[in-house]
Design a protein around this motif. Sequence first.
Motif, PDB file in Angstrom:
ATOM      1  N   PRO A   1      38.918  39.808  45.933  1.00 17.61           N
ATOM      2  CA  PRO A   1      38.353  39.564  44.595  1.00 17.61           C
ATOM      3  C   PRO A   1      39.283  40.113  43.514  1.00 17.61           C
ATOM      4  O   PRO A   1      40.187  40.887  43.804  1.00 17.61           O
ATOM      5  CB  PRO A   1      37.052  40.360  44.626  1.00 17.61           C
ATOM      6  N   LYS A   2      38.999  39.755  42.275  1.00 15.68           N
ATOM      7  CA  LYS A   2      39.819  40.293  41.172  1.00 15.68           C
ATOM      8  C   LYS A   2      39.359  41.699  40.804  1.00 15.68           C
ATOM      9  O   LYS A   2      40.118  42.477  40.269  1.00 15.68           O
ATOM     10  CB  LYS A   2      39.709  39.376  39.948  1.00 15.68           C
TER      11      LYS A   2
ATOM     12  N   GLY B   1      37.367  34.346  50.866  1.00 17.98           N
ATOM     13  CA  GLY B   1      36.186  34.558  50.031  1.00 17.98           C
ATOM     14  C   GLY B   1      36.389  34.307  48.548  1.00 17.98           C
ATOM     15  O   GLY B   1      35.473  33.876  47.853  1.00 17.98           O
TER      16      GLY B   1
HETATM   17  C1  LIG Z   1      42.557  37.424  43.013  1.00 21.24           C
HETATM   18  S1  LIG Z   1      42.150  35.723  42.947  1.00 21.24           S
HETATM   19  C2  LIG Z   1      42.472  35.229  44.598  1.00 21.24           C
HETATM   20  C3  LIG Z   1      43.899  35.088  44.979  1.00 21.24           C
HETATM   21  C4  LIG Z   1      44.124  34.531  46.350  1.00 21.24           C
HETATM   22  N1  LIG Z   1      43.389  35.279  47.395  1.00 21.24           N
HETATM   23  C5  LIG Z   1      45.610  34.564  46.656  1.00 21.24           C
HETATM   24  O1  LIG Z   1      46.109  35.594  47.187  1.00 21.24           O
HETATM   25  O2  LIG Z   1      46.299  33.570  46.429  1.00 21.24           O
HETATM   26  C6  LIG Z   1      40.411  35.694  42.891  1.00 21.24           C
HETATM   27  C7  LIG Z   1      39.776  34.332  42.790  1.00 21.24           C
HETATM   28  O3  LIG Z   1      38.372  34.462  43.011  1.00 21.24           O
HETATM   29  C8  LIG Z   1      37.650  33.642  42.103  1.00 21.24           C
HETATM   30  N2  LIG Z   1      36.323  34.268  41.957  1.00 21.24           N
HETATM   31  C9  LIG Z   1      35.939  35.206  41.062  1.00 21.24           C
HETATM   32  N3  LIG Z   1      34.678  35.597  41.300  1.00 21.24           N
HETATM   33  C10 LIG Z   1      34.267  34.912  42.394  1.00 21.24           C
HETATM   34  C11 LIG Z   1      33.078  34.919  43.172  1.00 21.24           C
HETATM   35  N4  LIG Z   1      32.057  35.696  42.841  1.00 21.24           N
HETATM   36  N5  LIG Z   1      33.015  34.131  44.263  1.00 21.24           N
HETATM   37  C12 LIG Z   1      34.049  33.353  44.610  1.00 21.24           C
HETATM   38  N6  LIG Z   1      35.212  33.295  43.906  1.00 21.24           N
HETATM   39  C13 LIG Z   1      35.313  34.059  42.817  1.00 21.24           C
HETATM   40  C14 LIG Z   1      38.498  33.640  40.853  1.00 21.24           C
HETATM   41  O4  LIG Z   1      38.215  32.488  40.081  1.00 21.24           O
HETATM   42  C15 LIG Z   1      39.921  33.660  41.445  1.00 21.24           C
HETATM   43  O5  LIG Z   1      40.399  32.347  41.628  1.00 21.24           O
END
Ligand SMILES: C[S@@+](CC[C@H](N)C(=O)[O-])C[C@H]1O[C@@H](n2cnc3c(N)ncnc32)[C@H](O)[C@@H]1O
Length: 386
Positions: free
Chosen positions: A146-147, A46
């Motif tokens: 998500p972050k 996601g």
């Molecule tokens: C914590 S990182 C993901 C890390 C990945 N799951 C990993 O373990 O390698 C979150 C990502 O979600 C993206 N992002 C933030 N808000 C988002 C949204 N509403 N929908 C989709 N992607 C989103 C960010 O740009 C970022 O690249």
Amino acid sequence: MIDIEVPPHYVGREQAFVKHHFLRNYLERLVHKIASAYDEVVYVDGYSGPWKSGGEAYTDTSFGIALQSMTDARQSWLDMPQHRRNVRMTAHLVEKQTQPFAELETIGTLFPQVTVHPHRGDFLNVAPTIAARIPSRAFTFSLIDPKGFKLDLEELRPLLARPQSEVVFNFMFDFANRFTTLESLGDTYDRLLPGIDWRPRIASADAAGPTERKAAFLACFKEAVKSVGGYKYVADVDIRYPGTNRTFYFLVYGTREPPGIAVFRDCQIKALEAQSMISGQRSLQKRETAGQGSLFDSSWETAPVSHRQFLDEQRAAARISLMDIASAEAGIQWGKVWPRLLADHAIRKKDAGSMAAALRKSGEIAFSGWEPNKRVPSDGYELRSA
Ligand SMILES: C[S@@+](CC[C@H](N)C(=O)[O-])C[C@H]1O[C@@H](n2cnc3c(N)ncnc32)[C@H](O)[C@@H]1O
């Protein structure tokens, strides 16, 4: 003790290494198993990134790990001499930001055995479209990482409630825990915890202390996931800030299948070993850098508790649950008991079996139908109090 080397590109974000270590172990086993029964396996990421990736071929990203597991599982079934299976592997990767999305668009060429669909947008908006595109006979595994904590679980219902599906959430506990009393964020928490009376529960746990508050907040999130997804078992892994006892986030897992929870717990215990090893390395580095005097420094108060102590406590709690089930639900089959014990406590299936055998031997519980030379109960055995 295991010896795991943390690759240099994870330094400073060892919690991501623990998450990825867990994910790799879990997916390697899950995808292979699932592919024995389903003609298509679908992976949904996601919030896929790439995010802070420094590894080659995205080996340090969640989607890189998942796509490699799918590639390997597909190949291993293709190579099976008598039971060859041609399992379709599909991935939906969602990313909102322009730059990481541009990278995602090129991923397919690295993993030609998987049909990769990159989606640009907000996952909460895209999720129902993805859910509608997944064939009804496919098995879906979703990673929702998500972050922050601005998740609307109702928006995710079409994906989570699919009958043949599992999910792992990254529940950003440390961030989410800071703002529960902020009136302006009340709606955000309502969307994160739909249908859950989180306000009074967190408030009363808060009065008891931070440990109780943490447990109550986690319980609210797990209940929300369970009810929206209709999962039978929901379990968690506590991921700490590197080298400390402080929770950064929880991985929260939902499944409908007993074998899923068994594999999950095996992988959790491996992840805890990795986490404990990283903590040990960090403590050693700190000590070497700071010199002997700092041993009396207050920073040492955060020295990590061994994962062994945690696992001992979990086994002790599971033992009590087992005895409670034996007295309250006499006649229940073991096959219905062990998945519940694993869902509520961080123990392995084999721990549950040997615990049951030991309690039977000491006369604290009984089983009907126990055959001679049996070391652990079979799923059909009926549990009773002694
Ligand atoms: C914590 S990182 C993901 C890390 C990945 N799951 C990993 O373990 O390698 C979150 C990502 O979600 C993206 N992002 C933030 N808000 C988002 C949204 N509403 N929908 C989709 N992607 C989103 C960010 O740009 C970022 O690249």
